[in-house]
Structure formats: C-alpha cells, structure tokens
Design a protein around this motif. Sequence first.
Motif: not given
Length: 490
Positions: A112-114, A59, A66-68, A61, A64, A109
Amino acid sequence: MSLAQEVLINVTPQETRVAILEQGIVQELHIERASSLGIVGNIYRGTVVRVLPGMQSAFVEIGLPRAAFLHAADIMECHTEEGAVKTDRPIQEVLHEGQSIIVQVIKEAIGTKGARLTTEISIAGRFLVYLPYQKHIGVSQRIDHEEEREFLRNRLLGLLPEAREGGYIIRTMSENATDQELLADIEYLRKVWQKIQTESTKVGERSLIFYDLSLPRRILRDVVCTETTSIRVDSREMFERLKEFAELYVSHAVKPLTHYKGERSLFEFYDIENEIEKALARKVELKSGGYLIFDQTEALTTVDVNTGSFVSGKNLSDTIFKTNLEAAQAIARQLRLRNLGGIIIIDFIDMDEDAQRAAVLEELRSAVTLDRARINVNGFSALGLVELTRKRTRESLAHLLCESCQVCQGRGELKTAQTICYEIMRELLRESKQFKNAKEFKILASPEVINMLGDEESQSLANLSDFIKRPVSLHPDTQYGREEFDIVWV
C-alpha cells in the motif's frame, strides 16, 4: 567469492523474465511486465501535493497511480564547494504544495506504500555512478580493503579533468576495468546527464524525464561479469538489441551472448518454471529431510527451521546442528530467489552449544556474501532467534506474481463447514425477527455446507425452523465458496 554464472532471458510481448544461475542452480529471478515496468532509477518532474511537518515528509505526484513519498532526509540543497548536502531545515521551509520538483525513484511502490523518492540524482553506469550535484569521489561499501579503496579513488581522479562537474561512486566492477573502459563510462554518463537536463526543460508537470535501462540491459550492466559463461536470449529482436548495447558499453558480454533457438521454451528447458513454483511455496524441502517454513507479512518475514524426517548424526544434537547448517545455506538462496526484503527473523532449531550457534551464524554470513543486495546479519537473540535485514527496492516474487486469496482474503485459512452452518443459523434467527412477514426462508450455500445442514446439523436446523415458525429450504450452488452464503425470504 564468485561462481560460474549463467543468464537466461525469456522474452514475450507481455513480460521479460531473467533467471541467474550459479553453478547450474537458480539463484535469482527478475520479472518486468509491459504493464508495470520497473521505475527505480527513473527521474520525474513532480508536483508536491501535500507536506506533512509532523512526519517531515511530503507526497509528490509524478504521474503514477499513487502519490510518491519524499522524506526530508532525501532532500538535497545548500550548494557548497563540496556540492549539495542534505537539508537541515524543516521540510515545511523547503517544500510547499504546488511546487515543481525534480525527483528520482529509489524504491518501488510496495504493497500500500507509494514509491520512495529523492532529490539526490544519481545515474548508474557500468563501472561508475554519477552524482551531478556532488563533488566527492566515493567507493562501493562492498570494497572493504582500505588500500584498494584509496587506489581506485586516486586512479579515477587521475582520469578526470581538474575542472570536473559532479561526483562519482566507484562500483565493484571497476576493480577489473581498464582506463579506456572507465573513460568510456565517464563519457556515457556525461551524455546521459546532458540529455536529462535538456528533457527537464521540455516536459510538463508530473512527467517522466529519464527512464532507466530495461531489465535485460540492466542485467548486462549490473550482473554480467567475467565469471558469466553464457547469456541465452530466446528472442531474436532482443538478442540484436542486447548485442548492440553490449558492443557499446559491456564489451565482455558480447562473447557469451547467444540466441537460443531451441523448440522447447528456454525456461522450460532449464526447469526454471518449476523453480518459480517452488519459490512461491510456503514450505521448502531440504535435501537431508528437514524443511523450512516461510511466512511473509507486510512488516517482516519469518523462517522456521525443522528437522522433519532427518535422523542422521551421532545424536540429536548432531542432527540439529547439521540441519541448521544446511538451512543457513538454503535460507540465503531463498532470500535472493524470492527477493525478500526488510526484516527477516530466522528461528533455527535450538542448539545447546555456543560453538554450534557460532558455526551456524558464520555459515549464514558466508552464504549471504554472494547476494548483491545489502544484508546485515545480527547474532542470536536471547530467545534464540537470528535477525537480519536485506535491502528492499522492489516487490518480492510472491507479491509480484500473486494476490491475496479471494476466498480467505489472505488469512491462509478457511472456516470449517460446521462454523459456517452455525453462522447461517444465527443469521437466520436474526432475519426471522427483522422480516416478520416472510413466509419461508431459502438458504443458498456451497454443496459442502448444505450437505452438513441436511445431515449432521439437520436436527438443529429443524429445531430452529420450529422456533421461528417458518419453513427453511436448502439450495446447494457450486458458485458459492465455503464461506459464502445467502438467505432469501419469500
């Protein structure tokens, strides 16, 4: 196969919407909002915050909400004479927490997925895609004739210097490009890469280095072609920007580009607003009287084909066959219009003859060739279902414009008023045992539920009141939804 194409660009301070029409029929809808601009193609300096050896992923950062997500298969290293190659080492040997890394977004994204990332940087131009860490010359998979692929590859090699840096992918639009246009694209991509390299040394952690083109410019770059008869923009400011961009990079877009000055909204004039509403509906009517039912879940989308009121044909088999043929065309359009991606399962009406199944499958495969997204169509399964996959890089139209119903929480169904009445009585019994000092219970619920408690279920409620030995009063409130209620004791 190409069709006469029109592009409509509607601009407001809050969002930009683009409709692509072919033969006068809306085929694609693109929306970019000021509050959530598209990020596919953007390049960031990110920070690794977690490495997951078991999933061979990390993951990252990048600034964004959410973490990618970065998978080991998308990490490039080992610079050779042929350029960088995908790593064959375990991800924990390549990345560590706190590490700074340059990444590019390859998928928005979704749910719920980054966002999904890659370290293999690519910069798209009008005719070419530049791969700064590669050396090879590739050709778009949509150009399937080997002779044409080899011709384009040799042509580009003839335009590039021997001591070139980086590799290229030849896009389908390059088939009709002149040498001057290809050279201009090469120079443009070289300048963009130089700017990215400069910016990457200046920005801090979790910062944007390169922002891909805005939606209208991407449409001019990726969609507009020689078959485009008109590009209408309802904003004078955007028209001037696009005209300047087209003159520099997309010369054949200059002539069809016009400023729409009509009093009516551009999308209203072309009935696009109505098409958007239809594209959000679960049911799609077919001209014959049949219909389609679309159900979209996080994992896949199902499409059910029904004959409806269609009774034309020599017999039932002929009616089913004609409905399935029409459905194949309609499904291909809806996939583009709704931007449905991932796995799509189609339940065509059962056909007895193999020849009919083959014809329907061929109709579907022919119809999806107009789609710019990569699509793989499988044959009929043993259960009579057709499975296809469509590449997904951004949210579907429904996920972009809608959210789960606050009343049913996305179930698509509501409990009946009678069911809620029984839930209230069970809760009333439970609270009467818990709050033994209560002298009276008040039920607050929707008028529909209260009416049923006071009418059809009045005897059951009276019996319950006698059983708990306390009075129960009913209080309707229009602020309550059908499934909402409160029990207050005094």
